[in-house]
Design an enzyme around this catalytic site. Structure first.
Site, PDB file in Angstrom:
ATOM      1  N   LYS A   1     -76.700  62.847  82.457  1.00 33.95           N
ATOM      2  CA  LYS A   1     -76.911  63.366  83.808  1.00 33.95           C
ATOM      3  C   LYS A   1     -77.349  62.250  84.754  1.00 33.95           C
ATOM      4  O   LYS A   1     -78.096  61.351  84.346  1.00 33.95           O
ATOM      5  CB  LYS A   1     -77.987  64.457  83.796  1.00 33.95           C
ATOM      6  CG  LYS A   1     -77.815  65.494  82.699  1.00 33.95           C
ATOM      7  CD  LYS A   1     -78.983  66.470  82.625  1.00 33.95           C
ATOM      8  CE  LYS A   1     -78.939  67.274  81.338  1.00 33.95           C
ATOM      9  NZ  LYS A   1     -79.452  66.538  80.169  1.00 33.95           N
TER      10      LYS A   1
ATOM     11  N   HIS B   1     -78.241  66.161  87.913  1.00 36.67           N
ATOM     12  CA  HIS B   1     -79.431  66.680  87.243  1.00 36.67           C
ATOM     13  C   HIS B   1     -80.181  67.727  88.074  1.00 36.67           C
ATOM     14  O   HIS B   1     -80.634  68.737  87.545  1.00 36.67           O
ATOM     15  CB  HIS B   1     -80.361  65.519  86.882  1.00 36.67           C
ATOM     16  CG  HIS B   1     -81.218  65.783  85.693  1.00 36.67           C
ATOM     17  ND1 HIS B   1     -81.597  64.811  84.800  1.00 36.67           N
ATOM     18  CD2 HIS B   1     -81.778  66.929  85.222  1.00 36.67           C
ATOM     19  CE1 HIS B   1     -82.351  65.336  83.847  1.00 36.67           C
ATOM     20  NE2 HIS B   1     -82.477  66.621  84.091  1.00 36.67           N
TER      21      HIS B   1
ATOM     22  N   ASP C   1     -77.203  66.131  73.982  1.00 37.04           N
ATOM     23  CA  ASP C   1     -77.468  66.184  75.425  1.00 37.04           C
ATOM     24  C   ASP C   1     -78.606  65.241  75.782  1.00 37.04           C
ATOM     25  O   ASP C   1     -79.731  65.390  75.310  1.00 37.04           O
ATOM     26  CB  ASP C   1     -77.830  67.612  75.835  1.00 37.04           C
ATOM     27  CG  ASP C   1     -78.143  67.728  77.319  1.00 37.04           C
ATOM     28  OD1 ASP C   1     -77.241  68.139  78.071  1.00 37.04           O
ATOM     29  OD2 ASP C   1     -79.271  67.396  77.735  1.00 37.04           O
TER      30      ASP C   1
END
Length: 280
Positions: free
Chosen positions: A83, A116, A49
């Site tokens: 993101k 985000h 991530d």
């Protein structure tokens, strides 16, 4: 449910997402980042991530390419998340931000792309862009991060494709019960960032007591609590020992009573920003 590091949950569109992954928040570009990501993949991690604002997508991409070449795994075995940052929210600007992230990562697609933060007056247009990317097959799944119930409701009023994931700050002092219940009831996978509360929970008396009881570290107790609550978790670490330690969660189970005791620690206490007070 989760009995190994490659165990997955199935998102609302059928895409399989690992329950456990590696976060790289605040890990700067450079050899340490590349080594940490490669080491995690070598140890069996399949989910990584990152985010545009982290400024480390190029290093993550380098690590992915090297891991694929060296460890005999395929791109399809990995689950990569990034993101779009607040300054890029908007229809055209979000599409452009996605292309930039792909280029930095050196990938043809992302497995998951998230908004985000829920910047008012901007995230609806950004969601339209994510829907476009999804419909075009450019990304496997789309979702949001740090969204509260009213933000999710606003998106779902206009969405053609509803969010598949909501990644939020989540730990025993911030259980976000209302948001989690909403996500659970709408088949939106809940995901935790800062699951270890940046180490601030390591001296908590109850968690230390449970660590002794189960003969585990406090970190493992916390991460196991996530998994048993049906929450995807992505602890950050660059240290080999910690990367291994964090992932050894599958040889024990917390009792229902102990799960409830941990949840009772909730104080609605954040270590990160309040999604309703975004000024960045």
């Amino acid at each position: 449910m989760t009995n190994n590091l490659q165990a997955t949950t199935t998102l609302s569109n059928g895409v399989k997402m690992p329950w456990f992954g590696l976060g790289v928040f605040k890990v700067e570009e450079g050899p340490e980042l590349v080594h940490a990501v490669k080491f995690a993949i070598k140890q069996g991690y399949r989910s990584i991530d990152t985010a545009a604002i982290y400024g480390n997508e190029e290093g993550v991409g380098q690590a992915i390419r090297e891991a694929i070449n060296e460890y005999g795994i395929t791109r399809e075995e990995l689950f990569i998340t990034s993101k779009v940052w607040n300054s890029d929210l908007g229809y055209d600007s979000t599409l452009a931000a996605y292309e930039t992230s792909l280029k930095k990562l050196g990938l043809d697609y992302l497995d998951l792309y998230l908004i985000h933060w829920p910047v008012e007056d901007k995230f609806i247009e950004a969601w339209r862009a994510l829907e476009t990317l999804y419909k075009e097959g450019r990304v496997k799944a789309i979702g949001v991060s740090n969204f509260q119930v009213h933000h999710l409701e606003k998106i779902m009023q206009v969405a053609v494709v509803k969010p598949m994931v909501n990644q939020v700050e989540y730990h025993p002092l911030l259980t976000q019960a209302e948001v989690k219940a909403f996500c659970d009831s709408n088949n939106i996978q809940f995901e935790a960032w800062s699951p270890l509360m940046q180490g601030q929970l390591f001296d908590n008396p109850l968690l230390k007591e449970l660590a002794d009881k189960y003969n585990k570290t406090v970190a493992k107790i916390l991460l196991r609590w996530d998994l048993q609550n049906g929450v995807v978790t992505i602890p950050k670490s660059t240290k080999e020992l910690r990367i291994i330690e964090n992932s050894n969660l599958f040889d024990f189970e917390l009792t229902t009573e102990d799960m409830n005791r941990i949840s009772s620690l909730n104080e609605n206490h954040r270590v990160g920003p309040d999604p309703d007070k975004i000024d960045f």
